[in-house]
Design an enzyme around this catalytic site. Structure first.
Site, mmCIF file in Angstrom:
data_model
loop_
_atom_site.group_PDB
_atom_site.id
_atom_site.type_symbol
_atom_site.label_atom_id
_atom_site.label_comp_id
_atom_site.label_asym_id
_atom_site.label_seq_id
_atom_site.Cartn_x
_atom_site.Cartn_y
_atom_site.Cartn_z
ATOM 1 N N ALA A 13 0.835 -1.209 0.000
ATOM 2 C CA ALA A 13 0.000 0.000 0.000
ATOM 3 C C ALA A 13 0.867 1.256 0.000
ATOM 4 C CB ALA A 13 -0.923 -0.006 1.212
ATOM 5 N N ALA A 48 -1.622 -12.227 -5.607
ATOM 6 C CA ALA A 48 -2.515 -12.452 -6.753
ATOM 7 C C ALA A 48 -3.341 -11.196 -6.975
ATOM 8 C CB ALA A 48 -3.437 -13.636 -6.473
ATOM 9 N N LYS A 76 -2.335 -14.509 -14.940
ATOM 10 C CA LYS A 76 -3.494 -15.106 -14.261
ATOM 11 C C LYS A 76 -4.750 -14.872 -15.089
ATOM 12 C CE LYS A 76 -6.315 -14.427 -10.128
ATOM 13 N NZ LYS A 76 -6.522 -13.683 -8.888
ATOM 14 N N PRO A 94 -13.498 -17.157 -14.365
ATOM 15 C CA PRO A 94 -12.543 -16.572 -15.319
ATOM 16 C C PRO A 94 -12.637 -15.049 -15.363
ATOM 17 C CG PRO A 94 -14.522 -17.224 -16.483
ATOM 18 C CD PRO A 94 -14.781 -17.485 -15.007
ATOM 19 N N LEU A 332 -4.288 -2.246 4.285
ATOM 20 C CA LEU A 332 -4.841 -3.028 5.399
ATOM 21 C C LEU A 332 -5.301 -2.139 6.544
ATOM 22 C CD1 LEU A 332 -2.232 -5.941 5.338
ATOM 23 C CD2 LEU A 332 -4.587 -5.986 4.485
ATOM 24 N N THR A 343 -8.656 -9.173 -3.908
ATOM 25 C CA THR A 343 -9.195 -7.823 -4.099
ATOM 26 C C THR A 343 -8.446 -6.725 -3.345
ATOM 27 O OG1 THR A 343 -10.794 -8.510 -2.414
ATOM 28 C CG2 THR A 343 -11.566 -8.411 -4.682
ATOM 29 N N ILE A 345 -5.291 -5.571 -3.234
ATOM 30 C CA ILE A 345 -4.413 -4.655 -3.974
ATOM 31 C C ILE A 345 -5.278 -3.746 -4.854
ATOM 32 C CG2 ILE A 345 -2.612 -4.562 -5.760
ATOM 33 C CD1 ILE A 345 -1.430 -7.112 -4.391
HETATM 34 C C1 LIG Z 1 -3.238 -14.007 4.329
HETATM 35 C C2 LIG Z 1 -3.287 -12.877 3.370
HETATM 36 C C3 LIG Z 1 -3.253 -13.123 1.995
HETATM 37 C C4 LIG Z 1 -3.362 -12.071 1.089
HETATM 38 N N1 LIG Z 1 -3.392 -12.317 -0.259
HETATM 39 C C5 LIG Z 1 -3.648 -11.300 -1.120
HETATM 40 C C6 LIG Z 1 -3.753 -11.512 -2.519
HETATM 41 O O1 LIG Z 1 -3.560 -12.614 -3.020
HETATM 42 N N2 LIG Z 1 -4.047 -10.463 -3.309
HETATM 43 C C7 LIG Z 1 -4.252 -9.210 -2.809
HETATM 44 O O2 LIG Z 1 -4.590 -8.291 -3.556
HETATM 45 N N3 LIG Z 1 -4.079 -8.963 -1.496
HETATM 46 C C8 LIG Z 1 -3.799 -9.972 -0.651
HETATM 47 N N4 LIG Z 1 -3.645 -9.713 0.677
HETATM 48 C C9 LIG Z 1 -3.641 -8.337 1.130
HETATM 49 C C10 LIG Z 1 -2.300 -7.699 0.826
HETATM 50 O O3 LIG Z 1 -1.267 -8.469 1.397
HETATM 51 C C11 LIG Z 1 -2.263 -6.284 1.379
HETATM 52 O O4 LIG Z 1 -3.370 -5.569 0.930
HETATM 53 C C12 LIG Z 1 -1.032 -5.568 0.909
HETATM 54 O O5 LIG Z 1 0.109 -6.302 1.172
HETATM 55 C C13 LIG Z 1 -0.942 -4.207 1.566
HETATM 56 O O6 LIG Z 1 -0.532 -4.308 2.880
HETATM 57 P P1 LIG Z 1 -0.168 -2.951 3.595
HETATM 58 O O7 LIG Z 1 0.898 -2.258 2.819
HETATM 59 O O8 LIG Z 1 -1.417 -2.203 3.869
HETATM 60 O O9 LIG Z 1 0.388 -3.417 5.016
HETATM 61 P P2 LIG Z 1 1.797 -4.073 5.426
HETATM 62 O O10 LIG Z 1 2.347 -4.942 4.383
HETATM 63 O O11 LIG Z 1 1.572 -4.654 6.779
HETATM 64 O O12 LIG Z 1 2.762 -2.835 5.574
HETATM 65 C C14 LIG Z 1 2.746 -2.005 6.703
HETATM 66 C C15 LIG Z 1 3.935 -1.092 6.668
HETATM 67 O O13 LIG Z 1 3.841 -0.173 7.738
HETATM 68 C C16 LIG Z 1 5.072 -0.111 8.421
HETATM 69 N N5 LIG Z 1 4.835 0.255 9.811
HETATM 70 C C17 LIG Z 1 3.879 -0.218 10.633
HETATM 71 N N6 LIG Z 1 3.992 0.355 11.841
HETATM 72 C C18 LIG Z 1 5.028 1.223 11.768
HETATM 73 C C19 LIG Z 1 5.654 2.115 12.674
HETATM 74 N N7 LIG Z 1 5.259 2.232 13.931
HETATM 75 N N8 LIG Z 1 6.697 2.837 12.243
HETATM 76 C C20 LIG Z 1 7.140 2.743 10.956
HETATM 77 N N9 LIG Z 1 6.590 1.908 10.058
HETATM 78 C C21 LIG Z 1 5.559 1.163 10.459
HETATM 79 C C22 LIG Z 1 5.653 -1.512 8.257
HETATM 80 O O14 LIG Z 1 7.036 -1.508 8.451
HETATM 81 C C23 LIG Z 1 5.278 -1.798 6.817
HETATM 82 O O15 LIG Z 1 6.224 -1.227 5.958
HETATM 83 C C24 LIG Z 1 -3.480 -10.750 1.583
HETATM 84 C C25 LIG Z 1 -3.440 -10.500 2.955
HETATM 85 C C26 LIG Z 1 -3.354 -11.550 3.851
HETATM 86 C C27 LIG Z 1 -3.333 -11.269 5.318
#
Ligand SMILES: Cc1cc2nc3c(=O)[nH]c(=O)nc-3n(C[C@H](O)[C@H](O)[C@H](O)COP(=O)(O)OP(=O)(O)OC[C@H]3O[C@@H](n4cnc5c(N)ncnc54)[C@H](O)[C@@H]3O)c2cc1C
Length: 496
Positions: A13, A48, A76, A94, A332, A343, A345
């Site tokens: 994100a 994905a 995909k 699909p 997230l 969904t 991403i």
């Molecule tokens: C089991 C699972 C499977 C998934 N599969 C898919 C999929 O197939 N397709 C899809 O589209 N999405 C999928 N997702 C969702 C996808 O992984 C996330 O939407 C995506 O990775 C974005 O995550 P994020 O960047 O919001 O959070 P994160 O990856 O958790 O990143 C958080 C960031 O914040 C930083 N941070 C947090 N607290 C602090 C702090 N105090 N100080 C400094 N930095 C901090 C961390 O270091 C990190 O860099 C899945 C999620 C899960 C749980």
């Protein structure tokens, strides 16, 4: 003036947001800073995607070849759902169209008539993506001179999440984004407005800003810990709350689709990449222990496990407000609906699109904030119904988990959809819904919902006209698929 944007978080994100803002705003007065903590790390599992990711990549001017090589991506064409309707039965969701709409109604109504008259029973024969997936084939479709005679092949990617963040980081830093390493331990707010004024890192460094994008993951460090925006819990409809994930060695032919295999207390993903397969068991901790889930996963790998399995916890739902004061949650931190239809991403992308469209200049207008919140809530809400449908319509009752989901009360919006579909084969969708008729039709039929009727317009052509149309589309699909190479050969030739 809004001149300093601070992105907190360097997961998918954070870097998607920073890259898109840099692409659109660099050269102007707005500076972008991204703070992330390697010690805290990322979830690292989103691998994905769905086809609109092309819109993001194209808007950034990302070359597909460069992206596929850098992220060790594969292509995909959809998702295979095994054991969802009942054990031993699979169906395919699909991308792309099934047939083509005619006379103002969906092709599916004609197919329903066709089948009633004894025509071919498999509607996926009229979808190029499903037919290519069955044969493990893939290639992009070259532009054809003259009028278009053959169906396109719609696709998305599977990619390595860590490599994707790295790729976007390079893109963003090359366009002026400043990355700061460190863990945020304090948030300062203006005592009058409540706006965030700065983040303080362990060690004391302060990062000031005018607009803060909270990409801190499930923690929601700014949107929740600072603003208590609230979370609407949807776990009574989507009760999975845990995952255990592990990469494994590739084996066999490279599949051009994701596999989703239902188990006793949830489901398992298999995501084929160039260099490995991503696997995970998404489960409900009320019905299975972590150790049991781990062994189910390890016993259902196609190749040798390449690392120790990792556990993740989550609660399905959506942040009640994802924009509060000068803080916007993306990723997230804004909500999570579980990964069944890949969904998350895409929802990141939707939020970025709206942030850019509504980017504040002098002040943050409350009416724009309200609009953003409404629109983002709707995006999650619509996906929610589609995901619930996968669970609620099942014949499985072989475990307490499946007994719970098949008996749970579904949201009214989904109940109405199902009633109309059963009566007349029609899918009620809104103009901007992410999942269109093809998706709903494939999943509802795949799960065993049989429409009793179809639209009366489908009865207005003769049997012979219907036969000709169906034969024409079927031949076009066959021809398109016959021209495609094996997915594995295609990826090797162009990207490895
Ligand atoms: C089991 C699972 C499977 C998934 N599969 C898919 C999929 O197939 N397709 C899809 O589209 N999405 C999928 N997702 C969702 C996808 O992984 C996330 O939407 C995506 O990775 C974005 O995550 P994020 O960047 O919001 O959070 P994160 O990856 O958790 O990143 C958080 C960031 O914040 C930083 N941070 C947090 N607290 C602090 C702090 N105090 N100080 C400094 N930095 C901090 C961390 O270091 C990190 O860099 C899945 C999620 C899960 C749980």
């Amino acid at each position: 003036m809004i001149n300093r944007v601070v992105v907190l978080g360097g997961g998918t994100a954070g870097w998607m947001t920073a890259a898109a803002l840099a692409k659109s705003l660099s050269g102007g007065p707005v500076s972008i800073t991204l703070v992330e903590s390697e010690a805290i790390g990322t979830v690292g599992v989103g691998e994905a995607t769905i086809p609109p990711i092309m819109i993001y990549n194209n808007a950034l001017g990302i070359s597909e070849a460069e992206f596929v090589r850098a992220t060790k991506a594969t292509f995909k064409l959809g998702i295979e759902f095994a054991n969802w309707k009942r054990k031993g039965v699979s169906y395919f969701h699909p991308f792309g169209m099934i047939g083509s709409d005619m006379d103002g109604i969906s092709f599916m109504h004609y197919w329903l008539r066709w089948r009633k008259n004894g025509g071919a029973a498999d509607f996926l024969n009229f979808n190029a993506e499903a037919c290519a997936a069955r044969e493990k084939k893939f290639a992009w479709v070259e532009e054809e001179p003259g009028p278009k005679m053959l169906p396109d092949v719609n696709y998305a990617y599977h990619f390595d999440a860590g490599l994707y963040a790295k790729f976007l980081r390079e893109f963003a830093e090359a366009r002026g984004v400043q990355r700061i390493e460190g863990a945020v331990c304090d948030v300062a707010q203006n005592p009058d407005s409540g706006d965030i004024t700065s983040l303080t890192l362990e060690g004391g460094r302060r990062i000031e800003g005018d607009l803060f994008i909270d990409c801190s993951g499930f923690r929601g460090l700014l949107i929740e810990k600072t603003y208590n925006a609230g979370y609407e819990d949807w776990s009574h409809w989507l009760p999975v709350d845990s995952a255990v994930a592990v990469p494994s060695a590739s084996s066999g032919e490279l599949l051009p689709y994701t596999r989703s295999i239902a188990h006793e207390a949830g489901w398992q993903w298999r995501i084929p990449l160039q260099h490995r397969v991503g696997n995970g068991y998404v489960y409900c901790s009320k019905y299975i222990t972590d150790d049991m889930a781990r062994s189910v996963l390890l016993n259902n790998l196609d190749g040798e496990a390449l690392a120790e399995p990792r556990y993740l916890r989550f609660k399905t739902g959506v942040r009640k407000k994802s924009w509060v004061n000068n803080c916007i949650a993306v990723g997230l931190s804004a909500g999570f609906l579980e990964p069944l239809e890949s969904t998350s991403i895409h929802l990141i992308q939707r939020a970025i699109h709206k942030i850019l469209a509504m980017f504040p200049r002098r002040t943050i207008q409350p009416c724009l904030v309200e609009r953003f919140n409404q629109e983002m809530y709707q995006e999650y809400d619509e996906v929610k119904d589609f995901l619930i449908a996968h669970y609620a319509i099942t014949e499985r009752d072989d475990s307490p988990f499946w007994q719970y989901v098949r008996n749970m009360a579904v949201p009214d919006s989904l109940r109405q959809k199902l009633e109309v579909f059963k009566e007349r084969g029609e899918v009620l969708i809104n103009k901007h819904d992410m999942f269109r008729e093809t998706s709903w039709f494939s999943v509802l039929m795949g799960q065993g919902v049989e429409p009793e009727g179809y639209h009366p317009v489908a009865d207005t052509i003769s049997d012979e006209q219907l036969r000709m149309r169906m034969t024409h589309i079927r031949h076009a699909v066959e021809k398109r698929v016959s021209m495609l190479p094996k997915h594995g050969d295609f990826v090797k030739k162009h990207y490895m």
